[in-house]
Structures are given as structure tokens and as C-alpha cells.
Design a protein around this motif. Structure first.
Motif, short mmCIF file in Angstrom:
data_model
loop_
_atom_site.label_atom_id
_atom_site.label_comp_id
_atom_site.label_asym_id
_atom_site.label_seq_id
_atom_site.Cartn_x
_atom_site.Cartn_y
_atom_site.Cartn_z
N LEU A 297 0.83 -1.21 0.00
CA LEU A 297 0.00 0.00 0.00
C LEU A 297 0.86 1.26 0.00
N ILE A 298 1.96 1.22 0.77
CA ILE A 298 2.86 2.39 0.80
C ILE A 298 3.42 2.63 -0.61
N GLY A 299 3.84 1.55 -1.27
CA GLY A 299 4.38 1.69 -2.62
C GLY A 299 3.35 2.29 -3.57
N TYR A 300 2.13 1.79 -3.45
CA TYR A 300 1.03 2.27 -4.30
C TYR A 300 0.77 3.76 -4.07
N LEU A 301 0.65 4.14 -2.78
CA LEU A 301 0.37 5.54 -2.46
C LEU A 301 1.55 6.44 -2.82
N GLU B 82 7.26 10.49 1.96
CA GLU B 82 6.99 9.28 2.71
C GLU B 82 5.86 9.49 3.73
N GLU B 83 5.93 10.63 4.45
CA GLU B 83 4.86 10.93 5.42
C GLU B 83 3.52 11.04 4.71
N ALA B 84 3.53 11.66 3.53
CA ALA B 84 2.29 11.82 2.77
C ALA B 84 1.73 10.46 2.36
N ALA B 85 2.61 9.57 1.92
CA ALA B 85 2.16 8.23 1.52
C ALA B 85 1.59 7.47 2.72
N GLN B 86 2.25 7.60 3.87
CA GLN B 86 1.76 6.93 5.09
C GLN B 86 0.39 7.45 5.49
N MET B 87 0.21 8.76 5.37
CA MET B 87 -1.08 9.35 5.71
C MET B 87 -2.15 8.85 4.74
N GLY B 88 -1.77 8.76 3.47
CA GLY B 88 -2.72 8.25 2.48
C GLY B 88 -3.15 6.83 2.80
#
Ligand code: HEM
Ligand code: SF4
Lengths: 64, 409
Positions: free
Chosen positions: B198-202, B233-239
Motif C-alpha cells: 500500500l505504501i508503494g502504491y500511495l 513518505e509521510e504523505a504516503a503513510q497518511m494516504g
């Protein structure tokens, strides 16, 4: 009744707006609560008390 | 002094295992052993899968006080935090839900605006359209049909995709990975692989939004990344947090709520026959209270000694705040085990309490109001297509619900 909102504590849940829309609103930029009426009339007291009771951040103060 | 320490040790030694099992035939009620703890007292010890013995906090008032206490931390990496399952290798990589202020507040405030009451209200017609279209499809399709697959999951998934700016076409991918993350029976490796997917996708999606921001929540984050307020990275984690939290929970409330109403036909009839938005909204609050789907407790750890309910919680000790039994606390809710959609249940803690209280609650409430206010009216003969005993419940998940719900009409 005098009402205060601590904007540093507020987590923008909007529950006060649902409980007493004439007294509370939210800032456009981040949803933090703002007061529309710091001394609401008696007929709004129940809504304001409910807002203070459900505010998850304990950010609403009431003085009778 | 020694005797108190011994008493504490003894209590820890005899601590019952947590989570506890629900009673057979009572799929909507918290585990009886958990209710017993509430009657016995405000604080006790329970034993987790890893042998640790955190405090169990049983009562509504104490739970709210502790969840709002800045000496209580949600940081999953702190020693003493009562873990639900082994920490994934290589750290948790999760966003603000498991962080403390000021870091939590910094990140949360970047995404609060779209969840403001007025913004969510503006989404209501769009959600109504999604719900109506899905019901049209149901009515035109074969029956019986699985309500989870055909309705409960698509509604919140479509809504969160629109809000975030995630292509709904990818729903199989993100739903499958979300399911692994919230299932407690998977290995830490499986969970971290799903999280990594999911992190990779976001992260890829974030790249697209950074290059070409449009009017959606992820683009809002992309603009902040470009401005240097947030790392990619923070943005992807939040997503990832928003995507998972935004569909799994609401989907479970839709399906489990419908099943609970099937089992309480008088309440279902009230809802089906009303066009009063106040009653629909009251039903949403009552079902949130009664079902309490995040059933494994809020998890926290004390950062300082805290005196509460005649005990001292020591710095470094874990806390489990069992919100499900707080919502059945007889001190707060009269006849707590009765599902009564006309009661005022608004003080429930189904969304938690304190600074981590659910960010998505205005959206979840609106979605549930549209769903409960539409589904049973449009399909008045909607009913289960199998017996309650055959319905698989999510006993193994961190979010409770049903895996499937065959319905007909
Ligand atoms: C009926 C549906 C829902 C239920 C029952 C629910 C429940 C919860 C609970 C109990 C928490 C608190 C966690 C804690 O204190 O440890 C929480 C937090 C959160 N929820 Fe929900 N939720 C729902 C829907 C949603 C939706 C639709 C979204 C997003 C669009 C969402 C996003 C979040 C986020 C981001 C947090 C973390 C907040 C923070 O740490 O500041 N939830 N939710
Ligand atoms: S209820 Fe409390 S936390 Fe929520 S918006 Fe109002 S003041 Fe802020």
C-alpha cells in the motif's frame, strides 16, 4: 452563559458544530473551531452543554 | 509496601487472557467475561498474547479521562505499549494514529479541513447518488446476493476514493491488502508485506499528484510536499491510513448494522417507515454505540505515574481502554444491552475519545445516515438469506463485523 474554545487543544472533530451550529463554526483552512457567539442566549444552553460534554479534546469551557 | 507490590504481582499472575471470547449466539454483545470485569471494578489486569499484563480500564468515565490525558501515549514503539500482534519488522511506518502530540497534531491538522462538518455535508448528495446507484444494481441483479460485497464495501470505498483521489478501479488491490493489515491472525511478515504494497502504491500515486495536482485530498498533501511541509513518505503513510480507515470500518458498520436490525425487526420497522432525518441520525448513533466494532480496545501506555480510581498506573505500564463495554456502562446508558434507536446515544465512545478521536467521524456518520435512511426504505422486504448461525463473524479482526451477509428480498 459564557463560552470559550481553546483552539490549541481543538482536534477539529466538528461535534460542537453539530450540537450548537449557532454558537460554533469551523475555520475553512483546518476545521479548528471558532466561536460565533461567546455569550449565547439561554435557549442555546442545552446545545452548548452537549457540545462541551462530547468535545473529545476538552476544549470547550462554559461559565454560567 | 511489599504487600502492595505482591498484591499487584499476584493480580498480574492471575490475569485473564485478552481479548476475550463473545458468547455463542450473542454476536452483538461484548464478551461476558469482559462485562464481569466491569462489574468487579474500574481497573484490573489482563494478559496479552506476548505475556504482558497491561491494565484493563472498564468504565466510561475513567476511559474518557485517560484518553484525554496528555500523560497517556499512543506511540506503538514505546516500551510497555500493549501490542495487538507482533510489531512488523522494520518499524511500523504508520501515520499519526500511533504518534503523540506535537507530531500527531502537526500531521492531523494537515487533513482536518476536508472533514469539517460543512465540507462533509456538501458531499451528501454525491453519497446519496452512490447509494442509490448501488441499490439500483442490487435490484437489477440476481438474488440472494452478498450484501458485503455488493453494497457495504463499495459504498465507503467509492466515497473515500473520490475524496482522496484514488482510482476506484484499484479497489481489489487496496481492499485485499487492507484486510491483511487488520486481520490479527496473519504473520508479521504478511502484514508488513501488505503495508509495503500500500505504501508503494500511495507513493506512486503521490508522485502523480505532485506532478499534476487536482482538487482532491492527496493533491492537497502533494502541494505540501512540494512546499517542503511534509515528506513524500509521510504523505504516503497518511494516504494509507486514510484509505484503510476510510473504508473497512464504515463497511463493517453497514453490514453488521443491517444484520443487527434484522435481528431486531421492531427497530428495523421504525427506520424503514420514517422520513425523519433526526430518527435516522439517532439510529446511527445507537448502532455505533451498540455494535462498537473497534472491539479490541484503545491501546495506550502511561508516560508518567497516573492516579485514577484509587490505583496508581505506573509510567511505562500499558493500558487497554475497552470502549465496547464503556458503551454498555449502565452508569451512562440505561438498559445498555437494549438496541433502541430512539434513545439519545450521542455520548458513546465508538469513535474513541481524546486527541485521537476518529478523524473521519463526520464522514462516517453522514455515510451511515444515507445508507440506513435509504436501503431499508428502497428494499422494504430486505431480509437475510441464511440463518444467523451460518454467518461468519470477524472474531479474528481488529475491526468487528461479518465476512459475508447473504440477503434476499
Ligand atoms: C463507522 C466508521 C468508523 C469507526 C467506528 C471508526 C473508529 C475509530 C476509532 C475508535 C478511532 C480512534 C483510534 C484510537 O484512539 O486509538 C479512529 C481513528 C481514526 N479514524 Fe476512524 N472510524 C470510522 C470511520 C473512519 C473514516 C471514514 C475515516 C477516514 C476517512 C477514518 C479515519 C480515522 C483516522 C485518520 C483516525 C486517527 C485519528 C488520530 O489518531 O488522530 N475513520 N477511528
Ligand atoms: S468539539 Fe471540540 S475538538 Fe471538536 S471541533 Fe469542537 S472544539 Fe474542536
Amino acid at each position: 452563559m459564557k463560552v470559550t474554545v481553546d483552539q490549541d487543544k481543538c482536534v477539529a472533530s466538528g461535534q460542537c458544530v453539530v450540537a450548537a451550529p449557532e454558537v460554533f463554526d469551523q475555520r475553512d483552512e483546518d476545521g479548528i473551531a471558532v466561536l460565533l457567539d461567546a455569550e449565547p442566549p439561554a435557549e442555546r444552553a442545552d446545545g452548548v452543554r452537549h457540545a462541551a460534554a462530547v468535545c473529545p479534546a476538552l476544549a470547550i469551557g462554559i461559565q454560567d | 509496601m511489599t504487600s502492595t507490590v505482591n498484591a499487584v504481582d499476584e493480580r498480574a499472575a492471575g490475569a485473564p487472557e485478552f481479548p476475550m471470547a463473545r458468547a455463542a449466539g450473542c454476536p452483538f454483545d461484548p464478551p461476558p467475561a469482559l462485562r464481569d470485569r466491569q462489574q468487579e471494578g474500574p481497573l484490573s489486569r489482563v494478559r496479552l498474547w506476548d505475556g504482558s499484563t497491561p491494565w484493563l480500564v472498564t468504565r466510561y468515565a475513567d476511559q474518557r479521562a485517560l484518553l484525554a490525558d496528555p500523560r497517556v501515549s499512543a506511540d506503538i514503539t514505546r516500551p510497555g505499549y500493549p501490542l495487538q500482534s507482533p510489531l512488523p519488522p522494520g518499524g511500523s511506518g504508520v501515520s499519526f494514529i500511533l504518534k503523540d502530540d506535537p507530531e500527531h497534531a502537526r500531521l492531523r491538522r494537515m487533513v482536518t479541513a476536508p472533514f469539517a462538518i460543512k465540507r462533509v455535508e456538501a458531499m451528501r448528495p454525491g453519497v446519496q447518488k452512490i447509494v442509490d446507484d448501488l441499490i439500483d444494481d442490487l435490484l437489477a441483479g440476481p438474488k440472494p446476493v452478498d450484501l458485503v460485497d455488493a453494497f457495504a464495501l463499495p459504498v465507503p470505498s467509492l466515497v473515500i476514493c473520490q475524496l482522496l483521489g484514488v482510482p476506484y478501479a484499484d479497489h481489489d488491490f487496496f481492499q485485499t491488502n487492507s484486510k491483511v493489515i487488520i486481520n490479527l491472525d496473519v504473520t508479521p511478515e504478511q502484514r508488513s508485506a501488505a503495508h509495503g504494497n500500500l505504501i508503494g502504491y500511495l507513493n506512486d500515486l503521490m508522485g502523480e499528484k505532485i506532478a499534476d495536482p487536482v482538487d482532491d485530498l492527496l493533491s492537497g498533501l502533494a502541494t505540501r510536499v512540494t512546499a517542503g511541509e511534509l515528506s513524500r513518505e509521510e504523505a504516503a503513510q497518511m494516504g494509507v491510513l486514510l484509505l484503510i480507515a476510510g473504508h473497512e470500518t464504515t463497511a463493517n458498520m453497514i453490514a453488521l448494522g443491517t444484520l443487527a436490525l434484522f435481528e431486531h425487526p421492531d427497530q428495523l420497522a421504525l427506520l424503514r417507515d420514517t422520513d425523519d432525518p433526526a430518527l435516522v441520525s439517532s439510529a446511527v448513533e445507537e448502532l455505533l454505540r451498540y455494535l462498537h466494532i473497534t472491539h479490541n480496545g484503545r491501546r495506550r501506555v502511561a508516560t508518567e505515574d497516573i492516579e485514577i480510581a484509587g490505583e496508581v498506573i505506573r509510567a511505562g505500564e500499558g493500558l487497554i481502554l475497552a470502549n465496547d463495554i464503556a458503551n454498555r456502562d449502565p452508569e451512562v446508558f440505561a438498559e445498555p444491552d437494549r438496541l433502541d434507536i430512539r434513545r439519545d446515544a450521542r455520548r458513546h465512545v465508538a469513535f474513541g475519545f481524546g486527541v485521537h478521536q476518529c478523524l473521519g467521524q463526520p464522514l462516517a456518520r453522514m455515510e451511515l445516515q444515507v445508507v440506513y435512511g435509504t436501503l431499508y426504505r428502497r428494499i422494504p422486504t430486505l431480509r437475510p438469506a441464511t440463518e444467523l448461525e451460518r454467518i461468519p463473524f470477524k472474531h479474528d479482526g481488529s475491526v468487528y463485523g461479518v465476512y459475508e451477509l447473504p440477503v434476499t428480498w
